[in-house]
Design a protein around this motif. Structure first.
Motif, short mmCIF file in Angstrom:
data_model
loop_
_atom_site.label_atom_id
_atom_site.label_comp_id
_atom_site.label_asym_id
_atom_site.label_seq_id
_atom_site.Cartn_x
_atom_site.Cartn_y
_atom_site.Cartn_z
N TYR A 287 -1.13 -3.03 12.86
CA TYR A 287 -1.95 -2.79 11.67
C TYR A 287 -1.30 -1.70 10.81
O TYR A 287 -1.15 -1.86 9.60
CB TYR A 287 -3.37 -2.38 12.04
CG TYR A 287 -4.19 -1.95 10.84
CD1 TYR A 287 -5.03 -2.84 10.19
CD2 TYR A 287 -4.08 -0.66 10.30
CE1 TYR A 287 -5.76 -2.47 9.06
CE2 TYR A 287 -4.80 -0.27 9.18
CZ TYR A 287 -5.63 -1.18 8.56
OH TYR A 287 -6.33 -0.80 7.44
N VAL A 288 -0.93 -0.59 11.44
CA VAL A 288 -0.39 0.55 10.69
C VAL A 288 0.95 0.18 10.07
O VAL A 288 1.21 0.47 8.89
CB VAL A 288 -0.25 1.79 11.60
CG1 VAL A 288 0.13 3.00 10.76
CG2 VAL A 288 -1.53 2.06 12.36
N ALA A 289 1.81 -0.47 10.84
CA ALA A 289 3.13 -0.85 10.33
C ALA A 289 3.00 -1.83 9.17
O ALA A 289 3.79 -1.79 8.21
CB ALA A 289 3.97 -1.45 11.45
N THR A 290 2.02 -2.72 9.24
CA THR A 290 1.79 -3.67 8.15
C THR A 290 1.33 -2.94 6.88
O THR A 290 1.85 -3.19 5.79
CB THR A 290 0.72 -4.71 8.57
OG1 THR A 290 1.19 -5.44 9.70
CG2 THR A 290 0.41 -5.68 7.44
N GLN A 291 0.38 -2.03 7.04
CA GLN A 291 -0.11 -1.28 5.88
C GLN A 291 1.02 -0.47 5.24
O GLN A 291 1.21 -0.50 4.01
CB GLN A 291 -1.23 -0.34 6.33
CG GLN A 291 -1.89 0.44 5.20
CD GLN A 291 -2.90 1.45 5.73
OE1 GLN A 291 -2.53 2.49 6.24
NE2 GLN A 291 -4.17 1.12 5.62
N TRP A 292 1.79 0.23 6.06
CA TRP A 292 2.90 1.02 5.53
C TRP A 292 3.97 0.12 4.92
O TRP A 292 4.58 0.48 3.92
CB TRP A 292 3.49 1.89 6.64
CG TRP A 292 2.72 3.16 6.89
CD1 TRP A 292 1.37 3.32 6.86
CD2 TRP A 292 3.28 4.44 7.22
NE1 TRP A 292 1.03 4.62 7.15
CE2 TRP A 292 2.18 5.33 7.38
CE3 TRP A 292 4.55 4.91 7.41
CZ2 TRP A 292 2.36 6.67 7.70
CZ3 TRP A 292 4.75 6.25 7.73
CH2 TRP A 292 3.65 7.12 7.88
N GLY A 293 4.21 -1.04 5.53
CA GLY A 293 5.20 -1.96 5.00
C GLY A 293 4.83 -2.45 3.61
O GLY A 293 5.69 -2.55 2.71
N ILE A 294 3.54 -2.74 3.41
CA ILE A 294 3.06 -3.16 2.09
C ILE A 294 3.32 -2.05 1.07
O ILE A 294 3.83 -2.29 -0.03
CB ILE A 294 1.56 -3.52 2.14
CG1 ILE A 294 1.33 -4.74 3.04
CG2 ILE A 294 1.02 -3.77 0.74
CD1 ILE A 294 -0.13 -4.98 3.41
N TRP A 295 2.96 -0.82 1.45
CA TRP A 295 3.14 0.31 0.54
C TRP A 295 4.62 0.56 0.23
O TRP A 295 4.99 0.79 -0.92
CB TRP A 295 2.51 1.57 1.15
CG TRP A 295 1.01 1.56 1.12
CD1 TRP A 295 0.22 0.75 0.37
CD2 TRP A 295 0.14 2.41 1.86
NE1 TRP A 295 -1.11 1.04 0.60
CE2 TRP A 295 -1.20 2.05 1.50
CE3 TRP A 295 0.32 3.43 2.78
CZ2 TRP A 295 -2.32 2.69 2.04
CZ3 TRP A 295 -0.79 4.07 3.31
CH2 TRP A 295 -2.09 3.71 2.95
N ARG A 296 5.46 0.49 1.26
CA ARG A 296 6.88 0.80 1.06
C ARG A 296 7.60 -0.28 0.25
O ARG A 296 8.64 -0.02 -0.36
CB ARG A 296 7.56 1.01 2.42
CG ARG A 296 6.99 2.19 3.19
CD ARG A 296 7.69 2.41 4.51
NE ARG A 296 9.03 2.99 4.31
CZ ARG A 296 9.91 3.19 5.28
NH1 ARG A 296 9.60 2.82 6.52
NH2 ARG A 296 11.09 3.71 5.02
N ALA A 297 7.02 -1.49 0.21
CA ALA A 297 7.59 -2.56 -0.60
C ALA A 297 7.09 -2.52 -2.04
O ALA A 297 7.53 -3.32 -2.87
CB ALA A 297 7.27 -3.92 0.04
N GLY A 298 6.16 -1.60 -2.32
CA GLY A 298 5.63 -1.50 -3.67
C GLY A 298 4.40 -2.36 -3.90
O GLY A 298 4.00 -2.59 -5.05
#
Length: 504
Positions: free
Chosen positions: A63-74
């Motif tokens: 869950y956390v990696a997905t949320q951060w991945g969305i943010w880091r991709a813009g």
């Protein structure tokens, strides 16, 4: 430039970030997996440029990696609720205009048909990720980060848009007020489609470099096991969770109760929020844990605004004073500030206040007055502390020319020996304007007639505050965060009226 939250994770590197039933994961693990998720989302593009990405992933490292991945991709993260049925999930996905849907395999059968029906890109968390990570975009604090949907107690849920800067302000306010450090360890038991679980617990922990121990779902026995064994420093929950933990403690054997209480005593802070904390729950929890729960006040739109002090006296039934970086005022119906002791609507201003309701410019404009967000909540300041009186729309009952607080009445009713829980609402009435009505969850084996109940209540409340109708129910209707849905309670009384008016 990396987002400050991500930049801080590099500093914490090898420290443990997330602990789940699957193992321990460091900040470096989180950075690595989230960069792979971001690369997968970008799929050759240089920036998602605020595309909405809806995700349904159980609480845990993914869950956390997905949320951060969305943010880091813009992208803008749109977290979905694991307990919602298809129509509610589809509403959020389509209303937010999501172009990508990410799902854990256990939710594939639920979400893939929605994605296909709307021709959206669909990604399973079980799919392999690119071994090489792309150059990730620069994401400025002014970018939209998150769309959370309100509980919809007064209509269709609205998407509340917060920027990365809003989230940073919300987090740093709580880090300062509650003195988070990298030495903290918190047990996470809250839903992750709501600001309480996302910001107050998860993001605060990760900003501080602390450990966040995540349970895939709430279970009172499991939570107590972790409290007994976990050496936690912080715990945050909603009143319904504390009620369930109390019930489990009371069923336990004496030596087990001692272990449970000892586990609580080792913590430095326990917090309650998202709904009013009944005084009897507060007092019982204090007896069990040794902690006088810290109550605070906030909303999806503003983060947290008010809090009892970390150090110093906390008062039952009060939510303290304004948090750092937050301005709060009370105003009357004309928008004029009211003095202490006079009820008024809570209005909030500060860098943590949300940007907009998603694609609802009129609703956004209506929600602000001279730059202040209008919460719709009524409160009064007494002895330098705010006391919440309830929602102006549903918790303030206008009866016989009086304005009465449903929450005040509920607190008194809960002291009745036969009443376990209750909800007070106003129901339209031609004579009184609104009639005060109480839905009661009674203790096992108890019955309560109206007149004896009213006689008892009149000794404790002004006559116009005493419910004129009561209804015994097995449980109160609640939303996912445990808040009682007052419109549904009022509907119970309307249904009873209709039934009584039918010929036998």
């Amino acid at each position: 430039m990396n987002l400050p939250l991500v930049h801080r994770a590099y500093e914490h590197g090898p420290r443990t970030a997330i602990v789940t039933a699957d193992g321990q994961f460091s900040y470096q693990d989180l950075l690595s997996l989230s960069s792979q998720v971001a690369t997968r989302l970008l799929d050759g593009a240089d920036d998602l440029r605020e595309q909405r990405v809806a995700s349904l992933v159980p609480a845990g490292f993914e869950y956390v990696a997905t949320q951060w991945g969305i943010w880091r991709a813009g992208g803008i993260a749109v977290p979905l609720c694991v307990s919602h049925p298809r129509p509610e999930l589809e509403y959020v996905i389509t209303n937010s205009g999501a172009s990508i849907v990410i799902a854990h395999p256990s939710f594939e059968s639920l979400l893939r048909p929605i994605a296909e029906a709307h021709q959206l890109r669909f990604i399973l968390t079980s799919e392999s990720l690119p071994p090489d990570t792309a150059q990730l975009p620069e994401v400025e604090p002014t970018r939209r980060a998150l769309i959370l949907y309100t509980s919809g107690t007064t209509g269709k849920p609205k998407g509340v848009v917060t920027t990365h800067g809003n989230i940073q302000a919300q987090v740093t306010s709580l880090i300062s007020a509650w003195e988070w450090t990298s030495g903290d360890r918190i047990l996470h038991v809250l839903p992750l489609h709501h600001i309480h679980g996302i910001v107050n617990v998860l993001t605060c922990a990760l900003w501080a470099g602390a450990e966040c121990h995540m349970l895939s779902k709430f279970d009172a026995e499991t939570v107590w096991e972790h409290i007994c064994e976990g050496n936690f420093t912080l715990f945050m929950a909603v009143p319904t969770i504390y009620t369930k933990l109390i019930a489990t403690w009371e069923k336990a054997a004496g030596d087990r109760q001692m272990d449970m209480s000892r586990g609580c005593a080792g913590m430095r802070l326990m917090v309650s929020g998202s709904a009013a904390l009944p005084v009897q729950v507060l007092e019982r929890w204090t007896h069990i844990s040794g902690h006088f729960l810290l109550e605070r006040y906030g909303m999806t739109e503003i983060g947290m605004a008010l809090s009892n002090p970390l150090h110093g006296q906390r008062r039952a039934g009060y939510v303290g004073m304004a948090l750092p970086q937050v301005d709060v005022r009370l105003v009357d119906e004309s928008g004029v500030s009211v003095p202490a002791g006079t009820p008024g609507e809570i209005q909030v201003k500060g860098p943590g206040v949300f940007l907009e309701y998603w694609q609802k410019p009129e609703a956004t404009a209506k929600a602000f007055q001279d730059g202040w967000f209008c919460t719709g909540d009524l409160a009064v300041v007494e002895q330098d502390c705010y006391r919440i009186l309830g929602r102006i729309s549903v918790d303030i009952i206008k009866t016989g020319g009086y304005k009465v607080s449903a929450l005040e009445i509920e607190e008194v009713l809960r002291t009745h020996p036969d009443i376990q829980e209750c909800a007070v609402v106003g129901v339209a009435d031609p004579e009184w304007g609104e009639r005060v009505c109480g839905a009661l969850v009674l203790q096992s084996g108890c019955n309560l007639a109206l007149e004896p109940f009213r006689s008892w209540a009149k000794e404790r409340l002004a006559a116009y505050k005493v419910p004129t109708r009561i209804l015994s129910v097995e449980e109160l209707p609640r939303n996912a965060m445990g808040k009682v849905t007052k419109p549904a309670v009022a509907q119970l009384f309307r249904a009873q009226q209709i039934a009584e008016s039918q010929p036998a």
